[in-house]
Design an enzyme around this catalytic site. Structure first.
Site, PDB file in Angstrom:
ATOM      1  CB  CYS A 169      14.557  35.969  -6.856  1.00  0.00           C
ATOM      2  SG  CYS A 169      14.699  34.756  -8.187  1.00  0.00           S
ATOM      3  CG  ASP A 226      22.159  36.953 -10.887  1.00  0.00           C
ATOM      4  OD1 ASP A 226      21.895  35.938 -11.559  1.00  0.00           O
ATOM      5  OD2 ASP A 226      21.329  37.523 -10.164  1.00  0.00           O
ATOM      6  CG  HIS A 261      19.999  35.027  -8.491  1.00  0.00           C
ATOM      7  ND1 HIS A 261      19.435  36.146  -9.066  1.00  0.00           N
ATOM      8  CD2 HIS A 261      18.969  34.307  -7.982  1.00  0.00           C
ATOM      9  CE1 HIS A 261      18.127  36.096  -8.924  1.00  0.00           C
ATOM     10  NE2 HIS A 261      17.818  34.993  -8.268  1.00  0.00           N
TER      11      HIS A 261
END
Length: 291
Positions: A169, A226, A261
């Site tokens: 991330c 995502d 994600h």
């Protein structure tokens, strides 16, 4: 194996220590509060048997920052992997990732890159964590702290010439930036790091801005579902890489079409077991071929 030479040190900017009452805290135990309820049934737990593992201190400009280090016991000149944390800092998930890399033969070290901004583990709300800590960590500081961590690793059982970087991330974005920053890096693996975020005064560049200048190839591991990193962003990054350095052109993406994600974060509802395991295998093979 050939002994490492001094060229590693010459590739990194000089380390300047300035001790102006720099104060840091210890690393969090357990998981960060803002990460939310823990999906205990899917948490991967890697033991430290056969490893040297635990908290260490990294000398940086102004003082020291805490970090988590794991490496095979008795191993000398182990290849080094810098592990860059998510927005939640170095908590149990990141520590476990370090132990996983150590089990594979690496010295893995995860520095707390928000040490000057605050303790991310104590925040319960993500918006406050983002505005009060994450947004206040300058890219220049992050790059310098990773340089210092690489130096520390080279002096504590790690190789001076075999250096990789991986992150998740927020840390995935940093992987791309660091692969463009440090010529000592041999390979990177970015897990779903933002590619085209809006610039800020402290974080002025996006990965797409530095793609052409990569000094090491990066494996991008991304989710097709995502919501924060659309396919248009991935395609823009691919286009930029294709026009760049040899390392940029050697970089590649693997898109897990049904993954959201955070699909590797086994402690969160976003975790996807099959995709996470495949991504880990790909990253492990990527580093094994280059470090």
């Amino acid at each position: 194996m050939q002994s490492p030479g001094p060229e590693f040190d010459s590739l990194l900017p000089p380390l300047v220590l300035n001790r102006r009452g720099f104060i840091t805290t210890s690393l969090a135990s357990g998981f960060a509060l803002a990460a939310g309820p823990i999906a205990a049934q899917t948490v991967v737990r890697t033991d430290d048997q056969g490893l040297v593992a635990g908290e260490v201190r990294i000398p940086v400009e102004g003082g020291e920052i805490p970090a988590y280090r794991a490496m095979p016991a008795g191993r000398k000149q182990a290849p080094v992997i810098l592990v860059v944390h998510e927005i939640f800092g170095v908590h149990e998930y990141i520590k476990d990732v370090c132990r996983r890399w150590a089990k594979a033969g690496y010295l893995a070290v995860a520095p707390q890159l928000y040490a000057r901004q605050g303790d991310p583990s104590q925040y319960q709300e993500i918006p406050r964590l983002m505005s009060e800590v994450v947004a206040k960590a300058p890219d220049e500081q992050v790059m310098a702290d990773l340089d210092a961590t690489a130096r520390w690793a080279a002096g504590h059982g790690g190789s001076r010439t075999r250096l990789g970087v991986t992150g998740f991330c927020w840390g995935g974005r940093v992987v791309w930036l660091y692969a463009a920053h440090n010529p000592a890096v041999k390979a990177g693996a970015a897990f779903y790091g933002p590619l085209t975020p809006k610039p800020t005064a402290l974080q002025p560049l996006a990965p797409v801005d530095v793609a052409a200048q990569l000094k090491a190839p990066v494996l991008g591991l991304y989710g097709g579902q995502d919501a924060g990193i659309p396919l248009t962003s991935v395609n823009a990054m691919k286009d930029a890489l294709a026009k760049g350095s040899p390392a940029a052109r050697a970089s590649t993406f693997v898109l897990f079409r049904n993954a959201p994600h955070g699909f590797h974060a086994d402690y969160r509802p976003s975790y996807r077991d099959a995709e996470a395991k495949e991504a880990w295998t790909l990253a492990r093979d990527w580093f094994a071929q280059r470090l």
